[in-house]
Design a protein around this motif. Structure first.
Motif, PDB file in Angstrom:
ATOM      1  N   LYS A   1      13.406   0.737  -2.362  1.00  0.00           N
ATOM      2  CA  LYS A   1      13.347   0.464  -0.913  1.00  0.00           C
ATOM      3  C   LYS A   1      11.915   0.175  -0.467  1.00  0.00           C
ATOM      4  N   GLN A   2      10.968   0.945  -0.993  1.00  0.00           N
ATOM      5  CA  GLN A   2       9.567   0.724  -0.621  1.00  0.00           C
ATOM      6  C   GLN A   2       9.050  -0.591  -1.188  1.00  0.00           C
ATOM      7  N   VAL A   3       9.507  -0.946  -2.385  1.00  0.00           N
ATOM      8  CA  VAL A   3       9.113  -2.227  -2.970  1.00  0.00           C
ATOM      9  C   VAL A   3       9.631  -3.379  -2.119  1.00  0.00           C
ATOM     10  N   GLU A   4      10.871  -3.261  -1.659  1.00  0.00           N
ATOM     11  CA  GLU A   4      11.442  -4.299  -0.805  1.00  0.00           C
ATOM     12  C   GLU A   4      10.674  -4.409   0.503  1.00  0.00           C
ATOM     13  N   ALA A   5      10.210  -3.276   1.029  1.00  0.00           N
ATOM     14  CA  ALA A   5       9.417  -3.282   2.257  1.00  0.00           C
ATOM     15  C   ALA A   5       8.088  -4.004   2.038  1.00  0.00           C
ATOM     16  N   LEU A   6       7.485  -3.802   0.870  1.00  0.00           N
ATOM     17  CA  LEU A   6       6.231  -4.495   0.554  1.00  0.00           C
ATOM     18  C   LEU A   6       6.472  -6.004   0.431  1.00  0.00           C
ATOM     19  N   LYS A   7       7.585  -6.374  -0.184  1.00  0.00           N
ATOM     20  CA  LYS A   7       7.905  -7.795  -0.310  1.00  0.00           C
ATOM     21  C   LYS A   7       8.127  -8.428   1.064  1.00  0.00           C
ATOM     22  N   ALA A   8       8.753  -7.670   1.970  1.00  0.00           N
ATOM     23  CA  ALA A   8       8.991  -8.173   3.322  1.00  0.00           C
ATOM     24  C   ALA A   8       7.687  -8.439   4.061  1.00  0.00           C
ATOM     25  N   LYS A   9       6.633  -7.726   3.668  1.00  0.00           N
ATOM     26  CA  LYS A   9       5.310  -7.943   4.254  1.00  0.00           C
ATOM     27  C   LYS A   9       4.614  -9.159   3.655  1.00  0.00           C
ATOM     28  N   GLY A  10       5.235  -9.747   2.643  1.00  0.00           N
ATOM     29  CA  GLY A  10       4.641 -10.903   1.998  1.00  0.00           C
ATOM     30  C   GLY A  10       3.825 -10.572   0.768  1.00  0.00           C
TER      31      GLY A  10
ATOM     32  N   TYR B   1       3.833  -6.180 -10.488  1.00  0.00           N
ATOM     33  CA  TYR B   1       3.549  -4.761 -10.699  1.00  0.00           C
ATOM     34  C   TYR B   1       3.875  -3.914  -9.471  1.00  0.00           C
ATOM     35  N   LEU B   2       4.684  -4.427  -8.557  1.00  0.00           N
ATOM     36  CA  LEU B   2       4.944  -3.701  -7.314  1.00  0.00           C
ATOM     37  C   LEU B   2       5.539  -2.319  -7.562  1.00  0.00           C
ATOM     38  N   LYS B   3       6.534  -2.245  -8.419  1.00  0.00           N
ATOM     39  CA  LYS B   3       7.174  -0.949  -8.648  1.00  0.00           C
ATOM     40  C   LYS B   3       6.209   0.021  -9.309  1.00  0.00           C
ATOM     41  N   SER B   4       5.480  -0.442 -10.320  1.00  0.00           N
ATOM     42  CA  SER B   4       4.493   0.421 -10.965  1.00  0.00           C
ATOM     43  C   SER B   4       3.433   0.880  -9.973  1.00  0.00           C
TER      44      SER B   4
ATOM     45  N   VAL C   1      -0.602  -0.526   2.911  1.00  0.00           N
ATOM     46  CA  VAL C   1      -0.959  -1.177   1.655  1.00  0.00           C
ATOM     47  C   VAL C   1      -1.545  -2.554   1.933  1.00  0.00           C
ATOM     48  N   LYS C   2      -2.697  -2.829   1.331  1.00  0.00           N
ATOM     49  CA  LYS C   2      -3.363  -4.115   1.494  1.00  0.00           C
ATOM     50  C   LYS C   2      -3.303  -4.905   0.187  1.00  0.00           C
ATOM     51  N   LEU C   3      -3.511  -6.186   0.309  1.00  0.00           N
ATOM     52  CA  LEU C   3      -3.466  -7.049  -0.866  1.00  0.00           C
ATOM     53  C   LEU C   3      -4.493  -6.622  -1.904  1.00  0.00           C
ATOM     54  N   ASP C   4      -5.664  -6.160  -1.437  1.00  0.00           N
ATOM     55  CA  ASP C   4      -6.704  -5.708  -2.366  1.00  0.00           C
ATOM     56  C   ASP C   4      -6.238  -4.515  -3.196  1.00  0.00           C
ATOM     57  N   ASP C   5      -5.407  -3.664  -2.582  1.00  0.00           N
ATOM     58  CA  ASP C   5      -4.900  -2.501  -3.312  1.00  0.00           C
ATOM     59  C   ASP C   5      -4.071  -2.945  -4.514  1.00  0.00           C
ATOM     60  N   LEU C   6      -3.245  -3.974  -4.301  1.00  0.00           N
ATOM     61  CA  LEU C   6      -2.424  -4.486  -5.394  1.00  0.00           C
ATOM     62  C   LEU C   6      -3.276  -5.151  -6.463  1.00  0.00           C
ATOM     63  N   ALA C   7      -4.310  -5.850  -6.022  1.00  0.00           N
ATOM     64  CA  ALA C   7      -5.164  -6.556  -6.975  1.00  0.00           C
ATOM     65  C   ALA C   7      -5.864  -5.595  -7.935  1.00  0.00           C
ATOM     66  N   LYS C   8      -6.141  -4.378  -7.463  1.00  0.00           N
ATOM     67  CA  LYS C   8      -6.835  -3.396  -8.292  1.00  0.00           C
ATOM     68  C   LYS C   8      -5.876  -2.626  -9.204  1.00  0.00           C
TER      69      LYS C   8
END
Length: 332
Positions: free
Chosen positions: A259-268, A273-276, A316-323
């Protein structure tokens, strides 16, 4: 004046030192491998192989610890993979077919165990050699060379023996839980008795998860489960029910994570690696002090479930995912 280089420069973190040979030798010398008469059980296996239509090529002791083995040619129709083994890789089988056909020789014996059952003729199970067996069948071979291990327990040592093609996490976990179900019917021992066969306790729980949810992203949860799982000190039949409860706990947590992964996807936000990423954020071990007592499964999963429920995708920001890194979703 040029600086002197240190005599023993430090190895980089990625460089691994070669292991040195042990100081003293062990095992048997070449002349000792056939220097003794085989015990009765091995002599009986010799006769059984011959009566099954096979031919014993040698009876010997392996050089490391002196255990008895039988090198034999087996009728290929009597050989089959252990019933709880992973599916074969067609690509790997085709490669083996090409190599065997090109060089015109079969040079890598399979491992086999004789299985006698009252409802059918004796079979030979191979815990290590299914790809080679399939290739030889396709090439039309009538027989196959096997190292026959007298101890039937070798049939369950798939993960320890398999060097033919590396298992991924999903294959390991499914093989472990399938072996587990078989052993529940045969034995009253604890999980620790089969520590070699099961490799690690987390694989048992993950296997149950994969059975219920084939596209389960086990790689995201494996690092946590490795830290909080232990072999249960209960008979296998009793331990299985506990494992099933644990698998349900992990799957319930996965539902929250999805559910949280889907919420992140909805944000664009998009990333393999979203689930991880989310699992790492709710992992209670990640920043736990080294001197803190280890968390048990129930405590760790309870904390993760609470953290997953409170997880705020808006922060959650895009930079967080990049790291972040980890296992790509649905990679298994």
């Amino acid at each position: 004046m040029a600086e002197k280089k240190p005599k023993n420069p430090q190895l980089s973190k990625k460089t691994r030192r070669r292991r040195k040979p042990v100081g003293s030798s062990r095992g048997l010398a070449a002349g000792e491998l056939q220097a003794a008469a085989p015990p009765g059980a091995v002599a009986e296996l010799h006769q059984q192989i011959e009566s099954d239509g096979g031919r014993v090529l040698s009876v010997y002791r392996e050089p490391y610890s002196g255990q008895w083995l039988v090198l034999a040619a087996l009728p290929i129709e009597l050989v089959e993979p252990t019933p709880y083994q992973r599916n074969i890789s067609d690509t790997h089988v085709r490669k083996l077919e090409g190599v065997i056909g090109k060089i015109g020789r079969f040079l890598d014996p399979i491992i086999a165990v004789r299985i006698a059952k009252p409802d059918h003729a004796a079979k030979y199970w191979t815990p290590n050699g299914n790809h080679r067996l399939s290739a030889m069948r396709t090439l039309g071979a009538k027989s196959i060379i096997a190292i026959v291990v007298p101890e039937a327990s070798a049939a369950y040592q798939i993960l320890a023996l398999n060097t033919e093609k590396a298992h991924n996490l999903r294959e390991k976990a499914l093989e472990v839980i399938q072996m587990y179900r078989e052993l529940v019917q045969l034995d009253q021992v604890t999980e620790e008795t089969y520590a070699l066969e099961f490799e690690e306790p987390a694989l048992i729980t993950l296997g149950l998860c994969y059975e219920e949810r084939p596209r389960f992203s086990g790689g995201a949860y494996h690092p946590v489960l490795k830290r909080v799982e232990e072999f249960l000190q209960k008979p296998l039949h009793a331990a299985l029910s506990i494992r099933q409860q644990r698998a349900q706990t992990v799957l319930a947590l996965d539902d929250l994570i999805v559910k949280q992964v889907e919420a992140l996807k909805a944000k664009g936000l998009t990333s393999p690696y979203l689930k991880s990423f989310v699992v790492a954020r709710v992992n209670p071990i990640r920043f736990r002090p080294k001197d803190a007592p280890p968390l048990l499964f129930d405590d760790a999963l309870d904390r993760m479930t609470q953290a997953a429920a409170k997880f705020n995708p808006d922060k959650v920001k895009l930079d967080d995912l990049a790291k972040s890194g980890g296992v790509p979703d649905e990679v298994e």
